[in-house]
Design a protein around this motif. Sequence first.
Motif, PDB file in Angstrom:
ATOM      1  N   LEU A  17       0.833  -1.206   0.000  1.00  0.00           N
ATOM      2  CA  LEU A  17       0.000   0.000   0.000  1.00  0.00           C
ATOM      3  C   LEU A  17       0.865   1.251   0.000  1.00  0.00           C
ATOM      4  CD1 LEU A  17      -2.827  -1.104   2.477  1.00  0.00           C
ATOM      5  CD2 LEU A  17      -2.959  -0.904  -0.011  1.00  0.00           C
ATOM      6  N   GLN A  18       2.018   1.182   0.668  1.00  0.00           N
ATOM      7  CA  GLN A  18       2.954   2.308   0.584  1.00  0.00           C
ATOM      8  C   GLN A  18       3.443   2.497  -0.842  1.00  0.00           C
ATOM      9  OE1 GLN A  18       5.809   1.282   3.879  1.00  0.00           O
ATOM     10  NE2 GLN A  18       5.672   3.472   4.281  1.00  0.00           N
ATOM     11  N   ARG A  19       3.759   1.378  -1.495  1.00  0.00           N
ATOM     12  CA  ARG A  19       4.264   1.432  -2.862  1.00  0.00           C
ATOM     13  C   ARG A  19       3.187   1.921  -3.834  1.00  0.00           C
ATOM     14  NH1 ARG A  19       5.707  -3.451  -3.136  1.00  0.00           N
ATOM     15  NH2 ARG A  19       7.847  -3.100  -2.413  1.00  0.00           N
ATOM     16  N   ALA A  20       1.965   1.476  -3.637  1.00  0.00           N
ATOM     17  CA  ALA A  20       0.893   1.800  -4.586  1.00  0.00           C
ATOM     18  C   ALA A  20       0.355   3.212  -4.407  1.00  0.00           C
ATOM     19  CB  ALA A  20      -0.238   0.787  -4.440  1.00  0.00           C
ATOM     20  N   HIS A  21       0.261   3.695  -3.149  1.00  0.00           N
ATOM     21  CA  HIS A  21      -0.415   4.966  -2.895  1.00  0.00           C
ATOM     22  C   HIS A  21       0.497   6.031  -2.296  1.00  0.00           C
ATOM     23  CE1 HIS A  21      -4.223   2.962  -3.752  1.00  0.00           C
ATOM     24  NE2 HIS A  21      -3.881   1.996  -2.916  1.00  0.00           N
ATOM     25  N   GLY A  22       1.698   5.646  -1.893  1.00  0.00           N
ATOM     26  CA  GLY A  22       2.602   6.617  -1.297  1.00  0.00           C
ATOM     27  C   GLY A  22       2.190   7.060   0.091  1.00  0.00           C
ATOM     28  N   TRP A  23       1.304   6.297   0.735  1.00  0.00           N
ATOM     29  CA  TRP A  23       0.872   6.654   2.084  1.00  0.00           C
ATOM     30  C   TRP A  23       2.018   6.436   3.074  1.00  0.00           C
ATOM     31  CZ3 TRP A  23      -4.155   3.326   1.524  1.00  0.00           C
ATOM     32  CH2 TRP A  23      -5.076   4.023   0.726  1.00  0.00           C
ATOM     33  N   PRO A  24       2.102   7.277   4.102  1.00  0.00           N
ATOM     34  CA  PRO A  24       3.153   7.073   5.108  1.00  0.00           C
ATOM     35  C   PRO A  24       2.920   5.783   5.904  1.00  0.00           C
ATOM     36  CG  PRO A  24       1.631   8.807   5.795  1.00  0.00           C
ATOM     37  CD  PRO A  24       1.286   8.484   4.374  1.00  0.00           C
ATOM     38  N   GLY A  25       4.014   5.191   6.334  1.00  0.00           N
ATOM     39  CA  GLY A  25       3.899   3.949   7.094  1.00  0.00           C
ATOM     40  C   GLY A  25       3.122   4.119   8.377  1.00  0.00           C
ATOM     41  N   THR A  26       3.199   5.317   8.969  1.00  0.00           N
ATOM     42  CA  THR A  26       2.469   5.550  10.216  1.00  0.00           C
ATOM     43  C   THR A  26       0.963   5.463  10.016  1.00  0.00           C
ATOM     44  OG1 THR A  26       2.645   7.923   9.754  1.00  0.00           O
ATOM     45  CG2 THR A  26       4.257   6.975  11.265  1.00  0.00           C
ATOM     46  N   LEU A  27       0.459   5.907   8.859  1.00  0.00           N
ATOM     47  CA  LEU A  27      -0.972   5.833   8.573  1.00  0.00           C
ATOM     48  C   LEU A  27      -1.436   4.382   8.526  1.00  0.00           C
ATOM     49  CD1 LEU A  27      -3.667   7.177   7.584  1.00  0.00           C
ATOM     50  CD2 LEU A  27      -2.807   6.827   5.260  1.00  0.00           C
ATOM     51  N   ILE A  28      -0.678   3.547   7.827  1.00  0.00           N
ATOM     52  CA  ILE A  28      -1.061   2.139   7.680  1.00  0.00           C
ATOM     53  C   ILE A  28      -0.852   1.386   8.988  1.00  0.00           C
ATOM     54  CG2 ILE A  28      -0.691   0.044   6.334  1.00  0.00           C
ATOM     55  CD1 ILE A  28       0.476   1.879   4.113  1.00  0.00           C
ATOM     56  N   SER A  29       0.238   1.675   9.695  1.00  0.00           N
ATOM     57  CA  SER A  29       0.493   1.028  10.976  1.00  0.00           C
ATOM     58  C   SER A  29      -0.580   1.392  11.998  1.00  0.00           C
ATOM     59  CB  SER A  29       1.866   1.435  11.513  1.00  0.00           C
ATOM     60  OG  SER A  29       2.890   1.032  10.640  1.00  0.00           O
ATOM     61  N   ALA A  30      -1.034   2.646  11.953  1.00  0.00           N
ATOM     62  CA  ALA A  30      -2.098   3.068  12.872  1.00  0.00           C
ATOM     63  C   ALA A  30      -3.387   2.307  12.588  1.00  0.00           C
ATOM     64  CB  ALA A  30      -2.332   4.575  12.748  1.00  0.00           C
ATOM     65  N   ALA A  31      -3.633   2.002  11.309  1.00  0.00           N
ATOM     66  CA  ALA A  31      -4.810   1.208  10.957  1.00  0.00           C
ATOM     67  C   ALA A  31      -4.702  -0.204  11.534  1.00  0.00           C
ATOM     68  CB  ALA A  31      -4.970   1.159   9.439  1.00  0.00           C
ATOM     69  N   SER A  32      -3.501  -0.768  11.517  1.00  0.00           N
ATOM     70  CA  SER A  32      -3.287  -2.088  12.106  1.00  0.00           C
ATOM     71  C   SER A  32      -3.536  -2.063  13.609  1.00  0.00           C
ATOM     72  CB  SER A  32      -1.861  -2.565  11.832  1.00  0.00           C
ATOM     73  OG  SER A  32      -1.646  -2.738  10.455  1.00  0.00           O
ATOM     74  N   THR A  33      -2.992  -1.045  14.276  1.00  0.00           N
ATOM     75  CA  THR A  33      -3.204  -0.913  15.717  1.00  0.00           C
ATOM     76  C   THR A  33      -4.684  -0.748  16.034  1.00  0.00           C
ATOM     77  OG1 THR A  33      -1.029   0.109  15.982  1.00  0.00           O
ATOM     78  CG2 THR A  33      -2.622   0.442  17.757  1.00  0.00           C
ATOM     79  N   PHE A  34      -5.362   0.080  15.255  1.00  0.00           N
ATOM     80  CA  PHE A  34      -6.807   0.272  15.414  1.00  0.00           C
ATOM     81  C   PHE A  34      -7.543  -1.053  15.304  1.00  0.00           C
ATOM     82  CE2 PHE A  34     -10.610   0.555  12.634  1.00  0.00           C
ATOM     83  CZ  PHE A  34     -11.522   1.056  13.553  1.00  0.00           C
ATOM     84  N   SER A  35      -7.149  -1.872  14.341  1.00  0.00           N
ATOM     85  CA  SER A  35      -7.808  -3.163  14.133  1.00  0.00           C
ATOM     86  C   SER A  35      -7.599  -4.092  15.323  1.00  0.00           C
ATOM     87  CB  SER A  35      -7.274  -3.821  12.852  1.00  0.00           C
ATOM     88  OG  SER A  35      -7.839  -5.107  12.667  1.00  0.00           O
ATOM     89  N   PHE A  36      -6.367  -4.170  15.834  1.00  0.00           N
ATOM     90  CA  PHE A  36      -6.077  -5.055  16.963  1.00  0.00           C
ATOM     91  C   PHE A  36      -6.819  -4.613  18.219  1.00  0.00           C
ATOM     92  CE2 PHE A  36      -1.899  -6.040  14.707  1.00  0.00           C
ATOM     93  CZ  PHE A  36      -2.383  -7.247  14.219  1.00  0.00           C
ATOM     94  N   LEU A  37      -6.870  -3.302  18.458  1.00  0.00           N
ATOM     95  CA  LEU A  37      -7.578  -2.810  19.643  1.00  0.00           C
ATOM     96  C   LEU A  37      -9.083  -3.019  19.515  1.00  0.00           C
ATOM     97  CD1 LEU A  37      -5.596   0.489  20.363  1.00  0.00           C
ATOM     98  CD2 LEU A  37      -5.444  -1.695  21.574  1.00  0.00           C
ATOM     99  N   LEU A  38      -9.630  -2.788  18.322  1.00  0.00           N
ATOM    100  CA  LEU A  38     -11.056  -3.020  18.104  1.00  0.00           C
ATOM    101  C   LEU A  38     -11.379  -4.498  18.290  1.00  0.00           C
ATOM    102  CD1 LEU A  38     -13.854  -2.023  17.283  1.00  0.00           C
ATOM    103  CD2 LEU A  38     -13.177  -2.306  14.879  1.00  0.00           C
TER     104      LEU A  38
END
Length: 415
Positions: free
Chosen positions: A45-66
Amino acid sequence: MIAAPRIDESSPYYRGWRVVLACFLMAFFMFGFGLYGQGVYLAELQRAHGWPGTLISAASTFSFLLTSVLVIFTDDLLERIGLRALILCGLSALGASTVLLALVQTPWQLYLAYALMSVGWTGMGTVVIATVLNSWFEQRRGLALSLAFNGATCGGIILVPLLLSLTGSIGFRPAMLTATLAMMVLVLPAVVTFIGWPAGMVPAAGGRSSGSSAPVRSRKAVLANAAFWTMVLPIALALLAQMGFIVHQVTFLEPLIGRSAAGLAVTIMAAMAIVGRLSLGLFVDRLDARLACAVSMTSQAAALFVALQSTSPTVLLACCAVYGFSMGNIITFPPLIIQREIGASAFATAVGLGTSISGIVSAFGPGLVGLVRSLTGNYTTAFALCVVLNLVAAGIVLWRPRRRLQDSHTLSPSP
């Protein structure tokens, strides 16, 4: 009065083993997509969209906490919509999540995908797997859990390399869609055909029953039980240390033994986790679960301690093998302890609460190890802290409170 026929759980024709197969497939794809695959999503997703790693990592953390919040209500969902419906909802949510990850174009879609993944964890994760297998097995419960949870490790060993290979040949989007289709083709028929409660069991009880409804214990009663906390706290501490080591393993080993050997260490550790689960599964039903759990935690502490003293590739690889041997068993012990000490009427409630608490605590493992490393400049203090956490956990789990949340008719005695 006619005695009930004895169920031969060791027979390959016993229906419970087909349930184990379905649970293995559920764990394979749930952990493969939901845990081990997240590193693939981060890179692609970083390669495809150029999103920062923190954005994607935060989504992972959000998923685990949810996920840690949602699993608390697994027992309510089992009672309200039923076992098979809950698993099918989880399968649908996980499938929708992986499809959306393949097609995602905006950050809000990314977070929606990870929220759907949390629903998938609720319907196909460890709580549901432990609950359904608890209902099918008494004498061979430990082996059944070990075999099913090996699907989680196999998901990391097989599914992630497959995703990477497919991504390299046909691209990330077709790879995710292909893998999702494979999941549906394999898991859906197994769930529909094999998953269900044993005949005559009260679903709300989460264990075998002779027919009359046993009172389901409240979450408040479970949380007030000392046996629950002397199981949950050490498991949470051990997983906190384990998650920290797993995430930082390659970074720790690479300067000492090189990138390729560090990758080999990860493979060895994962393979030994499978061996450890299978080995324990053959004997755990005849062992003291708390003592075996303490030994596993102590062995991990010893492996980390020795690894901190050596720079020899052979010794470090051996330490990773020893660490991995007990790694997968940490999540196998809680259902066994809960069943024996808390009881079948509270099984799903206790497993759900325990999974939630340990999940929230262990989520801080990688951050804690990383923080200590940043403050000290090396991994010595960080992993020494993990050693201490394992030893403290081993000491707590050996404490056996007298008070038990057990009633006389939650589980019929074995004939």
